[in-house]
Scaffold this active site. Structure first.
Site, mmCIF file in Angstrom:
data_model
loop_
_atom_site.group_PDB
_atom_site.id
_atom_site.type_symbol
_atom_site.label_atom_id
_atom_site.label_comp_id
_atom_site.label_asym_id
_atom_site.label_seq_id
_atom_site.Cartn_x
_atom_site.Cartn_y
_atom_site.Cartn_z
ATOM 1 C CE LYS A 38 -14.612 -20.566 10.431
ATOM 2 N NZ LYS A 38 -14.483 -19.347 9.812
ATOM 3 C CE1 TYR A 264 2.341 -48.521 0.032
ATOM 4 C CE2 TYR A 264 1.635 -46.607 1.610
ATOM 5 C CZ TYR A 264 1.715 -47.987 0.969
ATOM 6 O OH TYR A 264 0.438 -48.701 1.310
HETATM 7 C C1 LIG Z 1 -13.703 -18.426 10.675
HETATM 8 C C2 LIG Z 1 -14.531 -16.975 10.957
HETATM 9 C C3 LIG Z 1 -14.078 -16.236 12.201
HETATM 10 C C4 LIG Z 1 -13.267 -16.733 13.510
HETATM 11 O O1 LIG Z 1 -11.964 -16.478 13.139
HETATM 12 P P1 LIG Z 1 -10.942 -16.744 14.205
HETATM 13 O O2 LIG Z 1 -9.491 -16.493 13.548
HETATM 14 O O3 LIG Z 1 -10.804 -18.265 14.291
HETATM 15 O O4 LIG Z 1 -10.932 -16.361 15.439
HETATM 16 C C5 LIG Z 1 -14.873 -15.266 12.617
HETATM 17 N N1 LIG Z 1 -15.431 -14.553 11.292
HETATM 18 C C6 LIG Z 1 -15.674 -15.073 10.226
HETATM 19 C C7 LIG Z 1 -16.632 -14.425 9.325
HETATM 20 C C8 LIG Z 1 -15.346 -16.558 10.055
HETATM 21 O O5 LIG Z 1 -15.213 -17.053 8.696
#
Ligand SMILES: *Cc1c(COP(=O)(O)O)cnc(C)c1O
Length: 368
Positions: A38, A264
């Site tokens: 993702k 800034y």
């Molecule tokens: C993002 C996510 C993962 C991955 O978790 P990591 O700590 O990056 O390994 C696994 N399961 C779900 C449901 C997630 O949303």
């Protein structure tokens, strides 16, 4: 690698392979591996990462939203893709692109059934999400009987897996809570198997679940951050290789007199004569304002150069007093020794946030 001449994110596929193999070495032979890709594979480059992992033999992919799954299909991913957080508006697309939805409440179950029925689907694979304590998404144990009553005469969908998500698997001071989640999930799966009279795939562990709870690997594990090179602890970080290096260059050097200000809002007032370098990376590239005011630092000629004043949209200024360097020299924002986790910690955040924030404006370079 040649020296950077602009801001680039280099992605090392051999490090990705190393991390995948290390995680696999923690599993039983027949435990399936789901790669979480993702958010552009945590900011890296989802297409390249997923295609490479598909070749390495990953069993499953997961994304958060439907659009991310569509992009993977367009890139040539043929393995199953679980969409972790689909919204009903995308259910037509889910079916058209052979994506597999996580179904986490009644509203999405009903909406998905309606769309799948209208599209004449038979045994369409879905994944039932259960809440075991994260209190984010998911059904409860008590819902299983009603889910069964609703689906028992339906040929439309098939429950391919049931899963849950750990809230604090990286935090060993929360071990009792995690053990309780593992136990709740066990109760859920046993009840499910009794009521439905068949056994779907079971999965619960993210990266830290893989590393810290070998009894929670079940049929499949879901890893994101580990693939990208972070083990969520000093001890485990040594076993991983961060796959991404974020580099830039010095655009301009300034000599600042005592009493002058930089950037800034005149946020930095110099108490002595210093030298600064301006670097072409800013909050629009993912280096948020929380890294400013001396908190975050970059590496130039192996030395620390702290960010001076406020982070701008397209630039940061860093203090290079005492560092022998010139305009055009390379700057390391993070790499395998000054890691993204390390930099993230300077601003009180975590590697996940920093790496996923690196914006699409930054050019990705793949190292084979
Ligand atoms: C993002 C996510 C993962 C991955 O978790 P990591 O700590 O990056 O390994 C696994 N399961 C779900 C449901 C997630 O949303």
């Amino acid at each position: 690698m040649p020296k950077a001449q602009e801001t680039v994110l280099e992605i090392d596929l051999s490090a990705l392979k190393h991390n995948f193999e290390y995680l696999k070495s923690k599993l039983q032979k027949d435990t399936k591996f789901l790669a979480v890709v993702k958010a552009f594979a945590y900011g890296n480059d989802a297409d390249t990462i997923a295609l490479y992992l598909q070749d390495l033999g990953v069993d499953y992919f997961a994304v958060a939203y439907t659009g991310e799954g569509v992009a993977l299909r367009n890139a040539g991913i043929t393995k199953p893709i679980l969409v972790l957080h689909p919204l009903p508006t995308s259910f037509h697309t889910i079916i058209e692109r052979c994506l597999e939805p996580s179904i986490y409440n009644w509203k999405v179950l009903n909406a998905f059934l309606e769309v799948a029925t209208a599209k004449n689907q038979k045994q369409y694979p879905i994944h039932l999400k259960f809440n075991t304590g994260l209190n984010r998404l998911g059904f409860d144990l008590e819902d299983i009987q009603t889910i069964h009553s609703k689906l028992q005469w339906s040929e439309t969908i098939h429950i391919k897996s049931i899963f849950s998500h750990l809230a604090a698997s990286e935090d060993l001071s929360e071990k009792a809570f995690t053990e309780q989640q593992i136990q709740s999930f066990k109760n859920i799966t046993e009840t499910f198997e009794k009521v439905f009279d068949y056994k779907p795939l079971l999965h619960l562990s993210n990266t830290s679940g893989i590393l810290n709870y070998s009894d929670a690997h079940l049929d499949m594990v879901r890893s994101g951050i580990g693939l990208y090179g972070f083990g969520n602890s000093e001890k485990e970080n040594k076993n991983f290789k961060p796959i991404a290096t974020l580099k830039s260059v010095i655009s301009q050097i300034h000599h600042i007199e005592k009493g002058e200000t930089v950037g800034y809002n005149r946020a930095f007032k110099s108490e002595e004569a210093i030298t600064t370098a301006t670097i072409p990376i800013g909050h629009a590239d993912g280096i948020g304002r929380q890294y400013g005011q001396g908190k975050g630092y970059v590496i130039i000629k192996s030395q620390k150069a702290p960010i001076v004043g406020n982070v701008c949209m397209d630039m940061i200024m860093v203090n290079i007093t005492g560092i022998v360097c010139e305009e055009g020299d390379e700057v390391i924002i993070f790499d395998t020794s000054h890691t993204a986790e390390h930099l993230a910690n300077t601003a009180n955040t975590i590697s996940y946030e920093l790496v996923t924030a690196i914006s699409q404006r930054v050019k990705r370079i793949i190292i084979k």
